[in-house]
Design a protein around this motif. Structure first.
Motif, PDB file in Angstrom:
ATOM      1  N   LYS A  61       0.971  -1.079  -0.034  1.00 46.97           N
ATOM      2  CA  LYS A  61       0.065   0.120   0.014  1.00 46.97           C
ATOM      3  C   LYS A  61       0.953   1.243  -0.201  1.00 46.97           C
ATOM      4  O   LYS A  61       1.982   1.109   0.710  1.00 46.97           O
ATOM      5  CB  LYS A  61      -0.977   0.017   1.275  1.00 46.97           C
ATOM      6  N   TRP A  62       0.484   2.230  -0.615  1.00 47.64           N
ATOM      7  CA  TRP A  62       1.158   3.579  -0.637  1.00 47.64           C
ATOM      8  C   TRP A  62       0.011   4.635  -0.550  1.00 47.64           C
ATOM      9  O   TRP A  62      -1.132   4.397  -1.170  1.00 47.64           O
ATOM     10  CB  TRP A  62       2.080   3.836  -1.598  1.00 47.64           C
ATOM     11  N   SER A  63       0.539   5.880   0.072  1.00 49.57           N
ATOM     12  CA  SER A  63      -0.447   7.103  -0.074  1.00 49.57           C
ATOM     13  C   SER A  63       0.146   8.368  -0.002  1.00 49.57           C
ATOM     14  O   SER A  63       1.291   8.323   0.053  1.00 49.57           O
ATOM     15  CB  SER A  63      -1.320   6.802   1.160  1.00 49.57           C
ATOM     16  N   VAL A  64      -0.649   9.236  -0.486  1.00 48.97           N
ATOM     17  CA  VAL A  64      -0.188  10.864  -0.568  1.00 48.97           C
ATOM     18  C   VAL A  64      -1.177  11.766   0.166  1.00 48.97           C
ATOM     19  O   VAL A  64      -2.282  11.455  -0.186  1.00 48.97           O
ATOM     20  CB  VAL A  64       0.248  11.129  -1.730  1.00 48.97           C
ATOM     21  N   SER A  65      -0.808  12.600   0.998  1.00 49.74           N
ATOM     22  CA  SER A  65      -2.000  13.361   1.749  1.00 49.74           C
ATOM     23  C   SER A  65      -1.488  14.918   1.370  1.00 49.74           C
ATOM     24  O   SER A  65      -0.103  15.104   1.513  1.00 49.74           O
ATOM     25  CB  SER A  65      -1.967  13.033   3.232  1.00 49.74           C
ATOM     26  N   LEU A  66      -2.175  15.746   0.822  1.00 53.46           N
ATOM     27  CA  LEU A  66      -1.691  17.162   0.810  1.00 53.46           C
ATOM     28  C   LEU A  66      -2.482  18.077   1.757  1.00 53.46           C
ATOM     29  O   LEU A  66      -3.484  18.180   1.785  1.00 53.46           O
ATOM     30  CB  LEU A  66      -2.304  17.510  -0.597  1.00 53.46           C
ATOM     31  N   LEU A  67      -1.671  18.939   2.386  1.00 54.52           N
ATOM     32  CA  LEU A  67      -1.833  20.016   3.388  1.00 54.52           C
ATOM     33  C   LEU A  67      -2.121  21.310   2.642  1.00 54.52           C
ATOM     34  O   LEU A  67      -2.946  22.011   2.802  1.00 54.52           O
ATOM     35  CB  LEU A  67      -0.686  20.063   4.387  1.00 54.52           C
ATOM     36  N   GLU A  68      -1.219  21.405   1.601  1.00 54.56           N
ATOM     37  CA  GLU A  68      -1.300  22.991   1.077  1.00 54.56           C
ATOM     38  C   GLU A  68      -0.820  23.161  -0.139  1.00 54.56           C
ATOM     39  O   GLU A  68       0.105  22.300  -0.671  1.00 54.56           O
ATOM     40  CB  GLU A  68      -0.402  23.932   2.057  1.00 54.56           C
ATOM     41  N   GLY A  69      -1.169  23.832  -1.132  1.00 55.18           N
ATOM     42  CA  GLY A  69      -0.949  23.911  -2.494  1.00 55.18           C
ATOM     43  C   GLY A  69      -1.569  22.669  -3.371  1.00 55.18           C
ATOM     44  O   GLY A  69      -2.697  22.502  -3.386  1.00 55.18           O
ATOM     45  N   LYS A  70      -0.705  22.456  -4.161  1.00 56.73           N
ATOM     46  CA  LYS A  70      -1.156  21.639  -5.480  1.00 56.73           C
ATOM     47  C   LYS A  70      -0.017  20.615  -5.788  1.00 56.73           C
ATOM     48  O   LYS A  70       1.250  21.079  -6.074  1.00 56.73           O
ATOM     49  CB  LYS A  70      -1.749  22.276  -6.666  1.00 56.73           C
ATOM     50  N   ILE A  71      -0.487  19.467  -5.978  1.00 58.13           N
ATOM     51  CA  ILE A  71       0.632  18.251  -6.280  1.00 58.13           C
ATOM     52  C   ILE A  71       0.120  17.282  -7.279  1.00 58.13           C
ATOM     53  O   ILE A  71      -1.311  17.215  -7.545  1.00 58.13           O
ATOM     54  CB  ILE A  71       1.359  17.569  -5.361  1.00 58.13           C
TER      55      ILE A  71
END
Length: 340
Positions: free
Chosen positions: A214-224
């Motif tokens: 499993k892998w994950s990405v979480s975004l706090l601020e901005g844009k990816i």
């Protein structure tokens, strides 16, 4: 209980000491972090001053082993047991337990709970070269200020490599979890590769995690932009969203409490009505001594709250006091949770 805190002002470092206190009290304040980065760059001496102030602050973390702290925990356990007798199997709420411990232990205990462990001290990378490698052990956390001013914070048992540092700022997360605060530079994309996927940002704050299967990405601020070159697939994430993929499954993007997902940066883990099996799995990432659940009913018990990373003893003490599980020691020394 009396503890002496060094007078940092007398050594000419009042600004450094104030930054340590501010960052401890507001670890998720991205604006504050940017101001701190600017202060670091303003004077080369500020890095040494901050490191010295951090060392003095971090020494307070040793309070967890003092008799007063242990006595406070024992009093809390007794209070929880009494509360359990008054109520029929309440849901465990860690926030109340932590508040009770602060009250029982007094000022020194409150400092212990608010202070990051000593191995959280920042590592400053004055120059960047390709193939530089940063590692953390189990229960360790490390903050690295990269040469461009970007900051990478590594969680427990993680490996981060700098694979390219020129026209492109490229890093690879081989294992574990890392939080990135990216300095803006449109001419030099910032790219993190994890499990074969890439996360590209210009100026933003995001979290990347790699687990078995499993892998994950979480975004706090901005844009990816997250991309899978092998599958010719990509998606743009907005703040407050999380992308997760299980092995063999498609990507799943959903709104998430990203602040809770990244609370590990201030030495705590936040749970919201999650099964005990999931909570134990997360706690085990931060401790050499593991917890094993030997009861399907206990494993499925939902719990909520906030708990200090690495404090296995406090966790099982509270479970036992609430009657949520009985605690035993396994043959190999692990902690075993069974039905009460």
């Amino acid at each position: 209980m009396r503890h002496t805190v060094p007078n940092l002002a007398s050594s000419g470092e009042p600004d450094a000491a104030e930054w340590v206190a501010r960052l401890q009290n507001r670890p998720n304040d991205l604006g504050l972090r940017r101001d701190f980065d600017s202060w670091l760059k303003a004077d080369p001496a500020n890095k040494d001053a901050y490191a010295s102030a951090w060392d003095a602050w971090a020494r307070l973390g040793a309070l967890s082993d003092e008799p007063e702290i242990l006595a406070a925990r024992a009093r809390l356990k007794a209070e929880l047991a009494a509360d359990q007798r008054r109520r029929a199997r309440p849901q465990v709420r860690w926030a109340a337990a932590v508040a009770a411990l602060v009250t029982a232990g007094g000022f020194g205990t409150a400092l212990w709970l608010a202070t990051a462990p000593s191995d959280h001290a920042p590592a400053v990378a004055p120059a960047q070269t390709a193939q530089a490698v940063y590692r953390t052990g189990v229960g360790e956390q490390k903050t690295i200020t990269l040469a461009d001013g970007s900051v990478a914070t590594l969680s427990t048992d993680s490996v981060l490599r700098v694979t390219e540092w020129g026209a492109r700022r490229a890093l690879t997360l081989d294992r574990g979890e890392a939080f990135f605060q990216v300095a803006k530079n449109p001419q030099r994309p910032f790219v993190v590769t994890a499990d074969g996927r890439t996360v590209t940002a210009l100026g933003t704050a995001f979290n990347v995690r790699v687990d078995p299967g499993k892998w994950s990405v979480s975004l706090l601020e901005g844009k990816i932009r997250v991309a899978d070159p092998a599958a010719h697939n990509s998606v743009d994430l907005l703040p407050g969203s999380r992308l997760e993929q299980q092995a063999g499954s498609t990507w799943a993007v959903a709104a998430a409490d990203v602040a809770a997902l990244t609370s590990w940066r201030d030495g705590s883990l936040t749970f919201d009505d999650q099964p005990l099996a999931e909570i134990v799995g997360e706690l085990n990432r931060y401790s050499v001594r593991k917890i094993r659940i030997d009861s399907p009913r206990v494993a499925a018990t939902p719990m909520s709250g906030r708990f200090k990373t690495g404090d296995v003893s406090g966790f099982v003490d509270a479970l036992s006091a609430y009657g949520a599980a009985k605690v035993k020691t396994g043959q190999s020394g692990e902690i075993v949770l069974v039905s009460p």
